[in-house]
Design a protein around this motif. Structure first.
Motif, PDB file in Angstrom:
ATOM      1  N   PRO A   1       0.819  -1.231   0.000  1.00 15.98           N
ATOM      2  CA  PRO A   1       0.000   0.000   0.000  1.00 15.98           C
ATOM      3  C   PRO A   1       0.842   1.266   0.000  1.00 15.98           C
ATOM      4  CG  PRO A   1      -0.841  -1.594   1.589  1.00 15.98           C
ATOM      5  CD  PRO A   1       0.497  -2.099   1.147  1.00 15.98           C
ATOM      6  N   ALA A   2       1.948   1.274   0.767  1.00 14.71           N
ATOM      7  CA  ALA A   2       2.786   2.470   0.849  1.00 14.71           C
ATOM      8  C   ALA A   2       3.483   2.751  -0.473  1.00 14.71           C
ATOM      9  CB  ALA A   2       3.820   2.306   1.956  1.00 14.71           C
ATOM     10  N   VAL A   3       3.951   1.704  -1.164  1.00 12.52           N
ATOM     11  CA  VAL A   3       4.629   1.895  -2.444  1.00 12.52           C
ATOM     12  C   VAL A   3       3.647   2.378  -3.502  1.00 12.52           C
ATOM     13  CG1 VAL A   3       5.786   0.676  -4.327  1.00 12.52           C
ATOM     14  CG2 VAL A   3       6.504   0.285  -1.978  1.00 12.52           C
ATOM     15  N   GLU A   4       2.440   1.813  -3.521  1.00 13.95           N
ATOM     16  CA  GLU A   4       1.434   2.267  -4.478  1.00 13.95           C
ATOM     17  C   GLU A   4       1.086   3.729  -4.240  1.00 13.95           C
ATOM     18  OE1 GLU A   4      -1.710  -0.558  -3.909  1.00 13.95           O
ATOM     19  OE2 GLU A   4      -1.058  -1.765  -5.617  1.00 13.95           O
ATOM     20  N   ASP A   5       0.955   4.120  -2.975  1.00 16.15           N
ATOM     21  CA  ASP A   5       0.651   5.519  -2.659  1.00 16.15           C
ATOM     22  C   ASP A   5       1.801   6.430  -3.070  1.00 16.15           C
ATOM     23  OD1 ASP A   5      -0.953   7.634  -1.178  1.00 16.15           O
ATOM     24  OD2 ASP A   5       0.932   7.711  -0.058  1.00 16.15           O
ATOM     25  N   LEU A   6       3.045   5.976  -2.856  1.00 10.86           N
ATOM     26  CA  LEU A   6       4.216   6.771  -3.241  1.00 10.86           C
ATOM     27  C   LEU A   6       4.233   6.995  -4.743  1.00 10.86           C
ATOM     28  CD1 LEU A   6       6.974   8.071  -2.627  1.00 10.86           C
ATOM     29  CD2 LEU A   6       7.982   5.786  -2.779  1.00 10.86           C
ATOM     30  N   GLU A   7       3.939   5.973  -5.505  1.00  8.83           N
ATOM     31  CA  GLU A   7       3.979   6.112  -6.958  1.00  8.83           C
ATOM     32  C   GLU A   7       2.842   6.990  -7.476  1.00  8.83           C
ATOM     33  OE1 GLU A   7       4.249   1.970  -7.988  1.00  8.83           O
ATOM     34  OE2 GLU A   7       6.411   2.145  -8.256  1.00  8.83           O
ATOM     35  N   ARG A   8       1.705   6.977  -6.808  1.00  5.36           N
ATOM     36  CA  ARG A   8       0.628   7.885  -7.190  1.00  5.36           C
ATOM     37  C   ARG A   8       1.041   9.338  -6.959  1.00  5.36           C
ATOM     38  NH1 ARG A   8      -2.851   3.787  -5.146  1.00  5.36           N
ATOM     39  NH2 ARG A   8      -2.671   4.636  -3.046  1.00  5.36           N
ATOM     40  N   ARG A   9       1.760   9.590  -5.867  1.00  9.32           N
ATOM     41  CA  ARG A   9       2.181  10.955  -5.555  1.00  9.32           C
ATOM     42  C   ARG A   9       3.328  11.417  -6.444  1.00  9.32           C
ATOM     43  NH1 ARG A   9       4.348  11.211  -0.522  1.00  9.32           N
ATOM     44  NH2 ARG A   9       4.184   8.994  -0.039  1.00  9.32           N
ATOM     45  N   CYS A  10       3.991  10.472  -7.104  1.00  3.60           N
ATOM     46  CA  CYS A  10       5.093  10.813  -8.008  1.00  3.60           C
ATOM     47  C   CYS A  10       4.671  10.638  -9.457  1.00  3.60           C
ATOM     48  CB  CYS A  10       6.317   9.949  -7.718  1.00  3.60           C
ATOM     49  SG  CYS A  10       7.070  10.211  -6.113  1.00  3.60           S
ATOM     50  N   GLN A  11       3.396  10.847  -9.756  1.00  4.09           N
ATOM     51  CA  GLN A  11       2.868  10.648 -11.106  1.00  4.09           C
ATOM     52  C   GLN A  11       3.590  11.553 -12.083  1.00  4.09           C
ATOM     53  OE1 GLN A  11      -1.407  10.867 -11.538  1.00  4.09           O
ATOM     54  NE2 GLN A  11      -1.174  11.979 -13.444  1.00  4.09           N
TER      55      GLN A  11
END
Length: 427
Positions: free
Chosen positions: A24-34
């Motif tokens: 979950p944390a990695v998916e959230d990080l990648e969304r914030r680095c779109q």
């Protein structure tokens, strides 16, 4: 462990990714680095620019000059599996940078993926173990703290320990922050420029000339054909037979002429089709409302009056899938025409999958096949840049070979081979 230069000293721990704990944390990080579509890019700590690398769950956009004026972007979203682009390699890893500690661990503020694979290199038929760095991300709130540097160095060390002699990464020519970081701080050198060619899948079958015959080759015969046709070529995977027999390779197709002229050299074309609809989705964003409305009207007209054969564009403003063409080869005076027929055949195969809206191929810029592949500029790009670095104690801090008289040992000095093989598993 690394320390930052802000008011609060930042303690960062780099460790391997844990699926249950970190997903979950990695998916959230990648969304914030779109950011950006295409290659693997990095987080510039100096410029604090938002740049990207192809990781699981990542969203990326590739901007072309024309598309940029229109405000349109092409996004890619990896589906579910964060190991999607690296798990096909026998050696692969995801590293996360964690800040702080607690009962449930610290906050994930950075991530990088890496794999080691064996591929051909240069014009000689020689294979080498090569590392591929992907998906570098740093949280926007933790940039300029040395996290990207720590992640890249740890990933390179992990790959080198598993026998990699070189490391590669990919970015885009317009991504100056990524190029500056990797070619400056990390000592990578630009060395190849593949082109991405895409074509939408229409509701109507593409016409294959009756003078052309399309045959599907079994994996063993396809592997033998490629062994003869892909020399010299770069980045051909050592496990090509396994790739051709993979469940996501839908087939290898050969096109020949019916009743060829015996006075002319024989002509043929060859390609393989990879189903990428299960691992990634594309989407076009930023289109003007008028353009969206006109394309919707064309689709509606095509549904109501299919006999008009209106070439209506699929709904690319919602997530859609793609089929990737790889191993494109052609020969003889009719080779280009036969390759176009194979691309039309691949289009017709894609029509059977409602999830597929685009057929695409990655080729070397000087590959004659690139001129024969049907494509639309809106779904194509020539900005990709592959970069390479020599690993090991024989490389200095700038990534150059040290004390080695064999120029062939330094991939950055090698002229490109005639063909560039782009593995669909690495897309």
């Amino acid at each position: 462990m690394c320390e930052g230069n802000n008011k609060n000293t930042m303690a960062i721990r780099v460790r391997e990714f844990d699926m249950e704990r970190d997903l979950p944390a990695v998916e959230d990080l990648e969304r914030r680095c779109q950011v950006g579509l295409s290659g693997d890019q990095a987080e510039s700590e100096e410029a604090s620019a938002v740049v990207d690398a192809d990781g699981g769950g990542a969203k990326k956009r590739r901007r072309r000059k024309k598309a940029k004026k229109q405000g349109m972007s092409l996004y890619v979203e990896q589906i579910g599996d964060p190991f999607a682009r690296v798990r096909h390699s026998p050696d692969h890893v995801i590293l996360v940078a964690e800040h702080g500690h607690g009962e449930e661990g610290g906050e994930v503020v950075g991530v990088i993926k890496a794999c080691v694979r064996t591929v051909s290199r240069g014009k000689k038929k020689q294979f080498a173990k090569v590392a591929c760095l992907l998906g570098l991300r740093v949280s926007p709130s933790h940039r300029r703290l040395g996290i990207a540097t720590e992640l890249v160095q740890r990933a390179e060390a992990w790959c080198e320990a598993r026998g990699a002699a070189h490391a590669t990464m990919a970015t885009t020519a317009s991504n100056s922050a990524s190029l500056a970081l990797f070619t400056g701080r990390f000592g990578y050198a630009p060395f190849r420029r593949p082109v991405f060619l895409g074509h939408p899948v229409h509701r109507h079958r593409a016409r294959v000339p009756s003078a052309h015959r399309v045959l599907q080759l079994p994996p063993q015969l396809a592997a033998a054909a490629y062994a003869a046709l892909l020399s010299p070529a770069e980045f051909v995977p050592a496990d090509l037979p396994a790739l051709l027999d993979h469940k996501l390779t839908l087939g290898t197709y050969l096109a020949v002429e019916r009743g060829p002229d015996p006075a002319l050299p024989p002509s043929f074309a060859l390609l393989s089709v990879w189903d990428a609809t299960r691992s990634l989705r594309l989407r076009v964003g930023g289109a003007a409302p008028l353009l969206r409305a006109s394309l919707a009207a064309a689709r509606a007209l095509d549904r109501r009056a299919p006999w008009l054969r209106v070439p209506s564009l699929p709904d690319v403003f919602r997530p859609f899938g793609t089929y990737l063409l790889y191993g494109l080869r052609m020969s003889g005076p009719e080779g280009p025409a036969l390759l176009r027929s194979l691309c039309r055949h691949a289009h017709n195969v894609a029509r059977n999958n409602p999830a597929c809206a685009v057929v695409a191929a990655d080729l070397g810029p000087d590959d004659p096949a690139a001129a024969a592949v049907p494509h639309w500029p809106s779904f194509s790009c020539d900005e990709d840049v592959w970069c390479v670095k020599k690993l090991g104690s024989t490389a200095d801090s700038a990534g150059n070979a040290a004390g080695n008289d064999d120029d062939y040992d330094d991939w950055t000095t090698l002229p490109p081979a005639e063909f560039l093989f782009v593995d669909p598993r690495e897309f």
